[in-house]
Design an enzyme around this catalytic site. Structure first.
Site, PDB file in Angstrom:
ATOM      1  N   HIS A 155      48.034  35.652  42.891  1.00 13.31           N
ATOM      2  CA  HIS A 155      48.736  35.400  41.706  1.00 13.31           C
ATOM      3  C   HIS A 155      48.064  35.125  40.560  1.00 13.31           C
ATOM      4  O   HIS A 155      48.230  34.693  39.454  1.00 13.31           O
ATOM      5  CB  HIS A 155      49.719  34.055  42.058  1.00 13.31           C
ATOM      6  CG  HIS A 155      50.235  33.825  43.366  1.00 13.31           C
ATOM      7  ND1 HIS A 155      51.719  34.323  43.319  1.00 13.31           N
ATOM      8  CD2 HIS A 155      50.008  33.365  44.465  1.00 13.31           C
ATOM      9  CE1 HIS A 155      52.024  34.146  44.873  1.00 13.31           C
ATOM     10  NE2 HIS A 155      51.038  33.806  45.441  1.00 13.31           N
ATOM     11  N   SER A 276      36.249  48.822  17.444  1.00 16.70           N
ATOM     12  CA  SER A 276      37.467  48.899  16.651  1.00 16.70           C
ATOM     13  C   SER A 276      36.871  49.075  15.189  1.00 16.70           C
ATOM     14  O   SER A 276      35.738  48.844  14.623  1.00 16.70           O
ATOM     15  CB  SER A 276      38.045  47.196  16.524  1.00 16.70           C
ATOM     16  OG  SER A 276      38.631  46.973  15.420  1.00 16.70           O
ATOM     17  N   LYS A 282      34.363  43.778  18.211  1.00 15.91           N
ATOM     18  CA  LYS A 282      35.186  44.354  19.451  1.00 15.91           C
ATOM     19  C   LYS A 282      34.237  45.360  20.244  1.00 15.91           C
ATOM     20  O   LYS A 282      33.599  46.060  19.504  1.00 15.91           O
ATOM     21  CB  LYS A 282      36.388  45.099  18.870  1.00 15.91           C
ATOM     22  CG  LYS A 282      37.405  43.977  18.651  1.00 15.91           C
ATOM     23  CD  LYS A 282      38.307  43.605  19.720  1.00 15.91           C
ATOM     24  CE  LYS A 282      39.442  43.068  19.109  1.00 15.91           C
ATOM     25  NZ  LYS A 282      40.347  43.153  20.095  1.00 15.91           N
ATOM     26  N   GLU A 289      41.687  51.627  30.078  1.00 17.45           N
ATOM     27  CA  GLU A 289      43.215  51.188  29.574  1.00 17.45           C
ATOM     28  C   GLU A 289      43.733  52.706  29.551  1.00 17.45           C
ATOM     29  O   GLU A 289      45.175  52.835  29.951  1.00 17.45           O
ATOM     30  CB  GLU A 289      43.312  50.689  28.004  1.00 17.45           C
ATOM     31  CG  GLU A 289      42.956  49.527  28.031  1.00 17.45           C
ATOM     32  CD  GLU A 289      42.966  48.689  26.798  1.00 17.45           C
ATOM     33  OE1 GLU A 289      43.033  49.703  25.618  1.00 17.45           O
ATOM     34  OE2 GLU A 289      42.198  47.745  26.410  1.00 17.45           O
TER      35      GLU A 289
END
Ligand code: ARG
Length: 458
Positions: A155, A276, A282, A289
């Site tokens: 979980h 970024s 970043k 992704e």
């Protein structure tokens, strides 16, 4: 420039030609088309349907066409409907009337089925080789991290302590199964449709067994209708590819989580992450992704082809031409995702201290504390309750189970003794788990040996 103009009195509308044509994508099959044609011509000569010198002329012409396309000297013209028409017309242009004999006892229906099978066989082998490299990367990470402790999750909540080797071992199993799924698909599809004709075989005395063996098939398909209308092998491949993507996507998701500021379990290599344009701090896991994102595309190909096939009466229908672009795209997507994930994984750094510290917090040793009491004769259900209360005490005081005093332990249950601290240490929690497939060092070493053998055998 068609193979079928005879029955027609009017030119095809331009829009119709463009809509109908597949050459813009099936040009990818030129090698397979020529390989199949060479086998067909060789068989025709063996059966005395054409002469040996006709065969030689045809084979030489086809080889020249293949080599010239490969070398960029011959351009595949978009004026043709498909790659089959292009190659045949080009052959006739070069060798004249003998070239017109190549299509004896053959239809584009068995031809395209053959071309796709030849193409898929190669792609399965390539994908499998990439998966094997990837498994080697996973194996190396495992070997180096038998003692790298981390929390195991259920979980997405810390559950029990494990090791990085154990966690990566789960992926080893997944990608190992993926390889065997590809092998299964290969073995089931490895029958030649050549000689099925349009759908009903032919009246020429073709030796289908012979042409099948020339092309490395286990034999010919046993029903000519099925030979031209079966696309199961593509569906099986797309299904195996979808499962590979599902696995890569789960791994990507974990990499994204592990790379987050909150976890910091890993550090992605600069070469495999991106920045970024606005936020200078970043370092984004774009590769992971994208792999996760491209999964949808591969699932889409599977669903698309299943849907295309579901209503088709036997035998060939033009709908089946739709099998190509999506299959090519899915294969290319999966291959690049495997390569990129492999590189990303082999270059990233694991913050072992942070992982171990995370495993030490979050009561991942609570089960072991309960097991400790069971070993001292307390029934498991009672032990579960006692440890549950101690966890609550710890949460209130902001400490971990290791930091409770012996007096606290004894107050909760007199069965506790000094050895509780050893029993719930990270090392003990992990290394006492030595059943097959568990994270304990002994169990892990056995599995690693097994994987080493697997990698040397397969
Ligand atoms: N381009 C076609 C395909 O990919 C080749 C087979 C054409 N056969 C036909 N009867 N029109 O399916």
């Amino acid at each position: 420039m068609k193979l079928w103009g005879g029955r027609f009195t009017k030119e095809t509308d331009r829009l119709v030609h463009n809509f109908n044509a597949s050459i813009s994508f099936d040009r990818k099959l030129f090698r397979q088309d020529i390989e199949g044609s060479i086998a067909h011509a060789t068989m025709l000569a063996k059966q005395n349907i054409i002469t040996d010198s006709e065969r030689d002329l045809i084979v030489k012409g086809l080889e020249e066409i293949r080599d010239e396309i490969s070398e960029g000297k011959l351009e595949i013209s978009q004026e043709y409907e498909d790659i089959h028409s292009f190659v045949e017309s080009e052959l006739i242009r070069r060798i004249g009337d003998t070239g017109k004999k190549l299509h004896t006892g053959r239809s584009r229906n068995d031809q395209v089925a053959l071309d796709m099978k030849l193409y898929i066989r190669e792609e399965i082998k390539e994908t499998d080789a990439l998966l094997k490299n990837f498994l080697t990367t996973i194996y190396n990470i495992m070997k180096d991290n038998i003692q790298t402790y981390m929390p195991g999750f259920t979980h997405l909540q810390k559950a029990q302590p494990i090791t990085l080797a154990h966690h990566m071992g789960a992926y080893f199993e997944m990608f190992k199964r993926d390889r065997s799924r590809l092998t299964d698909a290969y073995n089931r599809m490895n029958l030649s449709p050549l000689g099925s004709g349009a759908l009903a075989g032919t009246t020429y005395p073709l030796d289908r067994e012979y042409s099948a063996s020339l092309l490395g098939f286990d034999g010919p398909t046993l029903n000519s209708i099925d030979g031209v209308s079966d696309r199961d092998y593509l569906i099986e491949l797309l299904s195996a590819l979808s499962v590979i993507m599902m696995h890569l996507s789960r791994l990507s998701e974990e990499i994204i989580i592990w790379n987050s500021n909150e976890y910091r379990f890993i550090e992605l290599d600069d070469a495999y992450s991106t920045g970024s344009s606005i936020m200078p701090q970043k370092k984004n896991p774009d590769i992971a992704e994208l792999v996760r994102g491209k999964t949808g595309r591969v699932y889409g190909a599977l669903i698309s082809l299943l849907t295309t096939m579901k209503g088709l009466p036997l035998a060939y229908n033009k709908d089946m031409q739709e099998d190509k672009e999506l299959t090519f795209d899915a294969i290319d997507t999966v291959k690049s995702c495997i390569v990129l994930t492999d590189k990303m994984l082999s270059t990233m750094k694991f913050n072992k201290d942070i992982m171990a510290a995370s495993a030490a917090k979050g009561f991942t040793n609570a089960t072991d504390a309960a097991d400790y009491l069971v070993n001292k004769g307390v029934p498991f259900r009672d032990a579960h309750g006692i440890i549950g209360q101690l966890v609550l005490t710890c949460i209130e005081r902001g400490i971990s189970l290791d930091e409770l005093s012996l007096a606290d332990y004894k107050a909760a249950c007199p069965a506790f003794e000094e050895d509780i601290y050893e029993a719930i240490s990270l090392t003990a929690c992990v290394n006492r788990r030595n059943t097959t497939g568990a994270p304990g060092q002994q169990a892990m070493e056995k599995i690693l040996k097994h994987y080493e053998e697997y990698l040397s055998r397969h």
